[in-house]
Structures are given as structure tokens and as C-alpha cells.
Design a protein around this motif. Sequence first.
Motif, PDB file in Angstrom:
ATOM      1  N   LEU A 291      40.299 -35.602  33.007  1.00 15.35           N
ATOM      2  CA  LEU A 291      40.067 -35.555  31.561  1.00 15.35           C
ATOM      3  C   LEU A 291      40.225 -34.142  31.021  1.00 15.35           C
ATOM      4  CD1 LEU A 291      39.191 -37.011  28.963  1.00 15.35           C
ATOM      5  CD2 LEU A 291      36.811 -36.558  29.613  1.00 15.35           C
ATOM      6  N   ALA A 292      39.832 -33.142  31.807  1.00 12.16           N
ATOM      7  CA  ALA A 292      39.958 -31.750  31.362  1.00 12.16           C
ATOM      8  C   ALA A 292      41.410 -31.352  31.179  1.00 12.16           C
ATOM      9  CB  ALA A 292      39.283 -30.811  32.360  1.00 12.16           C
ATOM     10  N   LEU A 293      42.330 -32.016  31.880  1.00 16.13           N
ATOM     11  CA  LEU A 293      43.748 -31.715  31.722  1.00 16.13           C
ATOM     12  C   LEU A 293      44.269 -32.127  30.350  1.00 16.13           C
ATOM     13  CD1 LEU A 293      45.105 -32.806  35.225  1.00 16.13           C
ATOM     14  CD2 LEU A 293      44.637 -30.485  34.413  1.00 16.13           C
ATOM     15  N   ALA A 294      43.479 -32.910  29.599  1.00 15.13           N
ATOM     16  CA  ALA A 294      43.889 -33.315  28.252  1.00 15.13           C
ATOM     17  C   ALA A 294      43.781 -32.177  27.258  1.00 15.13           C
ATOM     18  CB  ALA A 294      43.059 -34.509  27.776  1.00 15.13           C
ATOM     19  N   GLY A 295      43.095 -31.097  27.621  1.00 13.98           N
ATOM     20  CA  GLY A 295      42.984 -29.952  26.726  1.00 13.98           C
ATOM     21  C   GLY A 295      41.566 -29.735  26.266  1.00 13.98           C
ATOM     22  N   PRO A 469      46.050 -14.239  40.530  1.00 13.96           N
ATOM     23  CA  PRO A 469      47.485 -14.380  40.232  1.00 13.96           C
ATOM     24  C   PRO A 469      47.725 -14.917  38.822  1.00 13.96           C
ATOM     25  CG  PRO A 469      46.982 -15.244  42.415  1.00 13.96           C
ATOM     26  CD  PRO A 469      45.659 -14.941  41.762  1.00 13.96           C
ATOM     27  N   ARG A 470      48.868 -14.554  38.283  1.00 17.12           N
ATOM     28  CA  ARG A 470      49.190 -14.914  36.908  1.00 17.12           C
ATOM     29  C   ARG A 470      49.422 -16.414  36.729  1.00 17.12           C
ATOM     30  NH1 ARG A 470      48.421 -11.548  32.804  1.00 17.12           N
ATOM     31  NH2 ARG A 470      50.317 -12.215  31.741  1.00 17.12           N
ATOM     32  N   TRP A 471      49.649 -17.153  37.816  1.00 13.91           N
ATOM     33  CA  TRP A 471      49.905 -18.581  37.613  1.00 13.91           C
ATOM     34  C   TRP A 471      48.657 -19.346  37.211  1.00 13.91           C
ATOM     35  CZ3 TRP A 471      47.181 -20.189  41.899  1.00 13.91           C
ATOM     36  CH2 TRP A 471      47.284 -19.438  43.060  1.00 13.91           C
ATOM     37  N   PHE A 472      47.487 -18.708  37.190  1.00 18.28           N
ATOM     38  CA  PHE A 472      46.306 -19.364  36.638  1.00 18.28           C
ATOM     39  C   PHE A 472      46.402 -19.507  35.116  1.00 18.28           C
ATOM     40  CE2 PHE A 472      44.340 -18.321  40.709  1.00 18.28           C
ATOM     41  CZ  PHE A 472      43.583 -19.457  40.936  1.00 18.28           C
ATOM     42  N   ILE A 473      47.321 -18.769  34.490  1.00 14.94           N
ATOM     43  CA  ILE A 473      47.475 -18.822  33.031  1.00 14.94           C
ATOM     44  C   ILE A 473      48.439 -19.931  32.618  1.00 14.94           C
ATOM     45  CG2 ILE A 473      48.045 -17.430  30.992  1.00 14.94           C
ATOM     46  CD1 ILE A 473      47.470 -14.970  32.573  1.00 14.94           C
ATOM     47  N   LEU A 474      49.211 -20.453  33.551  1.00 15.70           N
ATOM     48  CA  LEU A 474      50.206 -21.473  33.220  1.00 15.70           C
ATOM     49  C   LEU A 474      49.552 -22.687  32.571  1.00 15.70           C
ATOM     50  CD1 LEU A 474      52.386 -21.357  36.463  1.00 15.70           C
ATOM     51  CD2 LEU A 474      52.782 -20.178  34.293  1.00 15.70           C
ATOM     52  N   ARG A 475      50.241 -23.249  31.588  1.00 13.66           N
ATOM     53  CA  ARG A 475      49.715 -24.389  30.829  1.00 13.66           C
ATOM     54  C   ARG A 475      50.685 -25.556  30.893  1.00 13.66           C
ATOM     55  NH1 ARG A 475      45.572 -23.047  27.191  1.00 13.66           N
ATOM     56  NH2 ARG A 475      45.092 -20.816  27.121  1.00 13.66           N
ATOM     57  N   LEU A 476      50.127 -26.750  30.770  1.00 15.00           N
ATOM     58  CA  LEU A 476      50.962 -27.940  30.690  1.00 15.00           C
ATOM     59  C   LEU A 476      51.693 -27.969  29.353  1.00 15.00           C
ATOM     60  CD1 LEU A 476      48.623 -30.675  32.225  1.00 15.00           C
ATOM     61  CD2 LEU A 476      50.601 -29.581  33.301  1.00 15.00           C
ATOM     62  N   PRO A 477      52.950 -28.400  29.325  1.00 13.97           N
ATOM     63  CA  PRO A 477      53.714 -28.338  28.068  1.00 13.97           C
ATOM     64  C   PRO A 477      53.196 -29.265  26.976  1.00 13.97           C
ATOM     65  CG  PRO A 477      54.949 -29.499  29.781  1.00 13.97           C
ATOM     66  CD  PRO A 477      53.749 -28.901  30.448  1.00 13.97           C
ATOM     67  N   ILE A 478      52.567 -30.371  27.330  1.00 13.49           N
ATOM     68  CA  ILE A 478      52.140 -31.345  26.319  1.00 13.49           C
ATOM     69  C   ILE A 478      50.735 -31.041  25.811  1.00 13.49           C
ATOM     70  CG2 ILE A 478      51.701 -33.790  25.878  1.00 13.49           C
ATOM     71  CD1 ILE A 478      53.820 -34.459  27.952  1.00 13.49           C
ATOM     72  N   THR A 479      49.784 -30.960  26.718  1.00 17.18           N
ATOM     73  CA  THR A 479      48.387 -30.777  26.310  1.00 17.18           C
ATOM     74  C   THR A 479      47.997 -29.318  26.154  1.00 17.18           C
ATOM     75  OG1 THR A 479      47.609 -30.761  28.612  1.00 17.18           O
ATOM     76  CG2 THR A 479      47.769 -32.898  27.496  1.00 17.18           C
TER      77      THR A 479
END
Length: 742
Positions: A291-295, A469-479
Motif C-alpha cells: 500500500l505504501a508503494l501507492a504514494g 546510495p543514491r538509488w534510495f531516491i528513485l521513484r516509481l513513474p506512476i505513483t
Amino acid sequence: MTDEDVSALESDVPPSAQECHDEKRPRDDGSGSVELKIQESPTLEGEYEGYEPPPLAEGTTPHDSSEWGNVEPGPSLVEDAVKATAHARPGLPSFAQSEFYTIVRRQRRKRGDNSLKMTVSHSRVPHLNAEWEFSGWGSMRYLDISLGDLRDAESRLSGPRQVLGHLAAMSVSGNDVSGSVFYAFPLVVAAAGIYSPLCLLTASLLLLFFRPVLLELASTVRINGSNYIYLLQFSGKTMALIGAAATLLDAVATSAVSAASASAYLSAEIHSMPISASLLAVLFLVALGVLALAGIRENASATAAVFVFHILAMAALAVMGIVHWATHDPHSTILKQNWALRPGTAAETARAIFYGVCVAFLGVTGFECTPSYIEMIRPKDYAAILRNLIVVSAILNTVLSLLACALLPVDTIVNGSNVLSALGSLSGGNWFRILVLIDAVSVLLGGVMTGTVTAIQLLDRMAHDHILPRWFILRLPITGSQHIATLLSTGLSLLLYIGSGMSLLTVSYVFSVAFLFQLFLFAVSCFLLKLNRPGLSRPPHSGVFTLLMAFAVVIVTCAGNIALAPISLGVFAASFAVILIALFATSAQPTILRLALQFYSTSPLLRWRLTRGWQRRLVSWYKARRAARVCVWIKNDDIHVMLRALLSVQKNVPDARTVIFVYAYRTIDTIPSELHPNARLLDEAFPTITVDLAFVSGAFNPTLVEATSHTLEVPRSRMCVVSLGRDHPWELAEYGGVRAIM
């Protein structure tokens, strides 16, 4: 330069000084140190090859910029010094000679742009060449920042931000604060008996000592990260990692305890559950992670709805409980029976109340999570949210615990896991028991979301600060959710729960100590703010008495909880140590590689055929992980301030290879005269760091800092400022992660 000019210079030195000089010749034994009593004469053969002192023409000084290639001090300083040396006692060189000899001595050893800054280097590692640590010579430049660059910087700073409304922001922590009524009552009643309502009220009111502390910290640094960002700004990297480990452990423990409590509550009500309570808790953690992946914004809306439903349900339960008390037991028979079970002596009563207050702090957990997402809270709402959380905690805990003691026997409260469901069934019937059950599960799962949001914001901040690491900042394109941070938070919660044997009691031990340690670090952060950063602007100011009381409250209550359950300290220490070691290992890679290189150079691995080439690989990895650039904004040319700033960067940013001192000027005439020479001196003194100097035209403000960050390609989290001062028109948080180091 003519022989007459050289003779004129030599004649300025009295015979006594010349004789003394001839007796004390320079000693250069290869150690890199030179012993001088009086500067050498430039006429010594080979010593100053290629250097000639400028002729002292009539009407000029040794600092005439047309004849000297260095930045000179102000004319008044030179004239005063020359006049003073004119009347100096015999035996000393003139001011002109001493200046010339000093400059030649400092510049004569420089070989070129690619040479080492140190000609002699003593090392305990005989097979490891020190050249791999050389970072290069520094440079000076003027940055060209146009009006277009400033406009672009202003647009980036004023871009859209995710801000929560008052109710949504309050509900993120409010679900955890108000949901604690479902698992705190039995523990508090077991410790304090009939005095549990008083203990819960006292614990809520004691949070009033921490509210001014949190307000002062937030007014100084409005950046997500809680104790991590506070300790990073007011102390250094080591303390910041301790704060990060404590905040992360508190967040994952919040999620684990909330999920385990929800599963235990549901399993106790539905006896025919097809799966165990432990497995159900795992499923809850996984489901909330998805559910948290929804934003965050969508989660905040759902969290606000759960919070409102919970408050309404608890208000209805309180009203129906009061009505049932007045109609079915007007003489308070059950309350009198429970009162009869109170401790008999004053000492036992005091002990029961003390331990009850210590345990009652479990009823106010969630309060400490608010600073973790402070950037999403409007500044005007923060103080009201903290106040409202204390009010909600005090009213709910006190009223509902009093009703439980008035309508239910103590044995039922202590031995029952679903106290409020039993109270709802007694007051409103079976249908109301089901309503309370639904409310309990939903609000406890809201507590899982509170821990997840806290962990995500902390990991995001640490990634921006290059700790992770910087990849912790990456976001999903939709949510737009940070999926890697979310997955790590969920994974850590699962590991903590499974590692504790899927025991709700064991996880609660970790949670209780983690919560109190968080409060302790808030007090430490405020103390370090007052001690190390007294010049930072912070309108809400907590007094010394308030800070001392906050320290006393958290130390005494933590000691009480450990005395009641000594295992809690061991479980917390083990969990905390694992997270802290992982964070240190992630952030100290250059230091670890340096130690590995030194170990390799002194070990038999250097001589083995299969491992003979490891040194080249280790050096390559070391250079790759130590390539960062850090900017330090300075106000003047005080070399001791520049040195302290450089030492701070060297200590707290181990991957920094280049330090750029940046000076903002309005006109060329206002640039301090000694800024460039001091930067060159520090560049020589630190062979492992390249010290650059950059000048930028304009007034120091957030827009100029953002434009400079974009021009130099140095993120604002890699920028430092010596000090802002109380009269500075902008707050530190407006600079978007810039650190104050003094």
C-alpha cells in the motif's frame, strides 16, 4: 637585477645579524623540516635559484603589485610595518627583506601541477606508495552566474512541494499515539493497578517538556530526518549515524509492534482464524508495504480517514461507557472493589505509580515520529499538531482507562488482550464490540503506515546526504513512491519481527526502549544546538529548566522500564548495534578501503602470485569512492576559520577529495586580501585534499547558493556554511540541506 641592487639589500643587514646568520645555516636532513634562526641571504649560491628580489625603487614598497606576484596586504598595513622596521633595533632584517625571504621560502619547493604536495612522506607501510592519496593542486576562479541562472535557481526553489493538511499531517503520527490504547492498558494496569488512569495522564503531560524542545529544533532545521538531521547539523557524522540508527529502529519497531498487536487483537476475537497470529502479522506488514508503494499523499488520505473514524469510535465508546456506569452501577461497586486491591503502604503506592508512569509511556508512542516528515507539515501547523497529539493522548488514555477500571475487574484487564472490545461489548452490546474490533485493526495498521513513512523519509534524507546510495531516491513513474526505501523499510520490519521469534512481547521491549532513546536524543540535539550553534536563528526557544526536565524524565523512565524488564535493554542493544554497524560500513567505504590497502601492504598477500595485483584494484576502488566535492561558503579570510572548516569536512565527509571555498562578493574591492594566499597555504598543508577557491558575485542567499550548486555541479547537501547568525534573513532550512559547521 644589478649587482648594486643586491649589494644594497645586503647592506641593510647589520654585521651582527649577518654573522649570526652565517653561524646558523639552514638544516635540511631529508625530514622536510628546515631550522632557521634568521632568514638566509638570497646571495647564497643555489639556494634561491631563479628568484631575485625586486629593486626597491624610490616611492615603491615591497608589496607593489606591479613588481610582486602575490596578493599583498593593505597599503596602510605595509606602510606602518615599514615605518616600524625603520626604527627597529640593530641585528634584525628589514621588513622588505623578511617579506621577500618568506615568500621565496614558501614557493621555492613547488615542482609543478602534477607533483606531490609533500616531498618527504614517512609511512608505516613500506610497500605502499603515498602517491595514490595525492589529490592534486588547487585553483582559483571567478564563477560567471548570469541573471538567467538566478531565475532558473529561483524557479527550482519555488517548485511544487508535497504538503499535507493539518488533519492529514496530524493523523500520520496520531494513529500511533491514539492507537496505543489497544495494547498499553493491560501493561499499565499490571504495574499500577487502580492508579493506571493517573499514570497515563502523567505520562501524557510529561510530553509537555518535549514540545518546546521539538519546536526549537524544527524552527532551526525544517528538514526531514528527525534526530539524524539534527545531530548532523549540530554535531557531526558520528552522532548523526547514531541518531539515524535510533530513528530507523524506532520506525521499524513501530511497524512491527503495530502489525503484531493488530493480529493479536483480531485472533483473540475470531477464534476460528485459519492462520496463526504470527503469520497474520507478517501478512499485515507485507500488505501495508504494498500500500505504501501507492504514494505518500494517497496514504495520508487513507490515514486521515482511519484517524477520524478512530476518534469518533473512541468518543462513542466513552459516552456509552459513562451511560452504562451511571445506569448499571451508580454506586461504583466494581471501582470500589478495584480500589480495595491498591497497595497497602505509601512506599508500595509510590513504587506502583512510578512503574506505572514508566510503562505508560508506551501509551504516547508516535509523538516522536512527527519530525521525520516535517517538510510535509506547514510551519504554522507544527506547534498545533504537537499540542493536539498531547491533548488526544491525555483525554483518550485517561477517560478510557478510568472507564475500564470502573466497569471491568482488574483481573479481566490484566489477563485480557482486548480490553476495549470487552468494554464495548459491556456498554453497547455485541455490535459495538465488532465496531471497536474494526477500529482497533484499522488504527493499528495505521501505526504500521506511520513507521513506514518515518523510515522512508529518513532513508531519503540520508541518500540525499550521500550516506546511503543514491538509488534510495528513485521513484516509481506512476505513483512517485520511493520503492527501494519502502521495500527496505518493510524488509527491516519483517526481520525485526521474525528475529524476535515472532513474539509481541519481545518486539514491545525493543519498541519501548527505542521510543525513550529517541526522546533522549531530542534533548541531546537541543543541548548541542545551544552549545555548538548558538548563532542559528530559532524564534521558539526552550529554557534550560525545560531541557533539564526533559533529560530527567527520559532517563528516569528508561531506567524504570529496564528495571521492570532487563531483557529489553539487551534486545534493543543488539538490534541497535546491527543497524549502526551497517550504516557505518556504508558511509565509511573510503576509510575501510584505506585500511584494507595498509593491511594488504604489510601482509603476505603482497608476495603471493594470485593476489599480487590486488593493490592496483584496491587503489582504483579507493579513488572511485573518494571523488566527492564539497563547497564551504566563507565570510572572510580568517585562516583559523578556514582550517576548522577543512578539518570538519575531512572528519565528517570521508569521500571528499576536493574542498571548494566559495566567497560571495559585491565588488572586487571587497574581496579580502589574504583569502587567496590562505587557500594556497591550506592546499599545501593537506596533500590528500584539493583546496580550490571560487568567487561569485552577489549577496549570499538561497537563490545564489542554488545557482552556484548548479554551476559547480555540487548538490546542496554537499555544501556547508560556516555560520548564518541570528540576524540572517533566511532560515537554514531554506537552503535545502546546506550544513552549518560552526
